[in-house]
Design an enzyme around this catalytic site. Sequence first.
Site, short mmCIF file in Angstrom:
data_model
loop_
_atom_site.label_atom_id
_atom_site.label_comp_id
_atom_site.label_asym_id
_atom_site.label_seq_id
_atom_site.Cartn_x
_atom_site.Cartn_y
_atom_site.Cartn_z
N CYS A 237 -2.45 -5.64 5.48
CA CYS A 237 -2.14 -7.07 5.47
C CYS A 237 -3.45 -7.84 5.41
O CYS A 237 -4.41 -7.49 6.11
CB CYS A 237 -1.38 -7.44 6.75
SG CYS A 237 -0.99 -9.19 6.89
N LEU A 238 -3.51 -8.87 4.57
CA LEU A 238 -4.74 -9.65 4.44
C LEU A 238 -5.12 -10.34 5.75
O LEU A 238 -6.28 -10.70 5.95
CB LEU A 238 -4.61 -10.67 3.31
CG LEU A 238 -4.40 -10.07 1.90
CD1 LEU A 238 -4.19 -11.17 0.87
CD2 LEU A 238 -5.58 -9.19 1.50
N HIS B 112 6.54 -12.41 7.59
CA HIS B 112 5.50 -13.39 7.94
C HIS B 112 6.12 -14.78 8.20
O HIS B 112 5.63 -15.54 9.04
CB HIS B 112 4.49 -13.55 6.80
CG HIS B 112 3.34 -12.58 6.84
ND1 HIS B 112 2.46 -12.52 7.89
CD2 HIS B 112 2.91 -11.66 5.94
CE1 HIS B 112 1.53 -11.60 7.64
NE2 HIS B 112 1.79 -11.05 6.46
N GLY C 296 0.66 -9.64 -2.06
CA GLY C 296 1.60 -10.64 -1.54
C GLY C 296 0.89 -11.53 -0.54
O GLY C 296 -0.12 -11.13 0.06
N HIS D 32 7.82 -7.42 3.89
CA HIS D 32 6.59 -7.74 4.64
C HIS D 32 6.32 -9.25 4.63
O HIS D 32 6.03 -9.85 5.68
CB HIS D 32 5.43 -6.95 4.00
CG HIS D 32 4.07 -7.19 4.59
ND1 HIS D 32 3.29 -6.17 5.10
CD2 HIS D 32 3.32 -8.33 4.72
CE1 HIS D 32 2.14 -6.68 5.53
NE2 HIS D 32 2.13 -7.98 5.31
N GLU D 33 6.42 -9.87 3.44
CA GLU D 33 6.09 -11.30 3.34
C GLU D 33 7.15 -12.18 4.02
O GLU D 33 6.80 -13.18 4.65
CB GLU D 33 5.92 -11.72 1.87
CG GLU D 33 4.83 -10.98 1.10
CD GLU D 33 3.49 -10.90 1.80
OE1 GLU D 33 3.16 -11.82 2.57
OE2 GLU D 33 2.77 -9.91 1.60
N GLN E 143 -0.04 -17.58 6.36
CA GLN E 143 -1.35 -16.93 6.29
C GLN E 143 -2.44 -17.87 5.81
O GLN E 143 -3.63 -17.57 5.97
CB GLN E 143 -1.29 -15.71 5.36
CG GLN E 143 -0.43 -14.57 5.91
CD GLN E 143 -0.45 -13.38 4.98
OE1 GLN E 143 0.32 -13.31 4.04
NE2 GLN E 143 -1.34 -12.43 5.23
NI NI Z 1 0.73 -9.53 5.51
#
Ligand code: NI
Length: 158
Positions: free
Chosen positions: A91-92, A137, A46, A133-134, A51
């Site tokens: 998380c990226l 963000h 995701g 989670h997304e 991000q």
């Molecule tokens: Ni993330």
Amino acid sequence: MAIRNIRKEGDQILRKKARMVPEVTDRIKVLLDDMADTMYHADGVGLAAPQVGILKRVIVVDPHDDTTGLVKLINPEIIEADGEQIGVEGCLSIPNFNATVKRPEHVKVKYMDEEGKEKIWDAHGFPAVILSHEIDHLNGILFRDKSIEEVKYSSDND
Ligand code: NI
């Protein structure tokens, strides 16, 4: 198609609230395609627009299961949530950090697709985790804020 630079924890853009997208423009479609490329390139499941430095309410998700492929969501909103599950997340934007987080077992998410149509995703289990989670963000929330316990993975196998 392009890989965009993923912003890392500490970058203040990750703490800002993203803005609603009033209509699907070519620019939004390019953003969605680039976000998908960037997510796959980084081996993620995701990615949210903040991000990649864009404060718009846009996410891409691919749980890599048998039934769901890539899903692009514009203005996603959780309209129902119930149950709970605790799982390990990463998380990226926070490399080399994994921790357990409590999430709803089920979320119903309303969103707009690339054609501008309103859709509903009734997600259970892992996809419900990714969506939660997304969407966090988009509101400036990182999973570290909700983490219960850090999980360390050993790099050797003994
Ligand atoms: Ni993330």
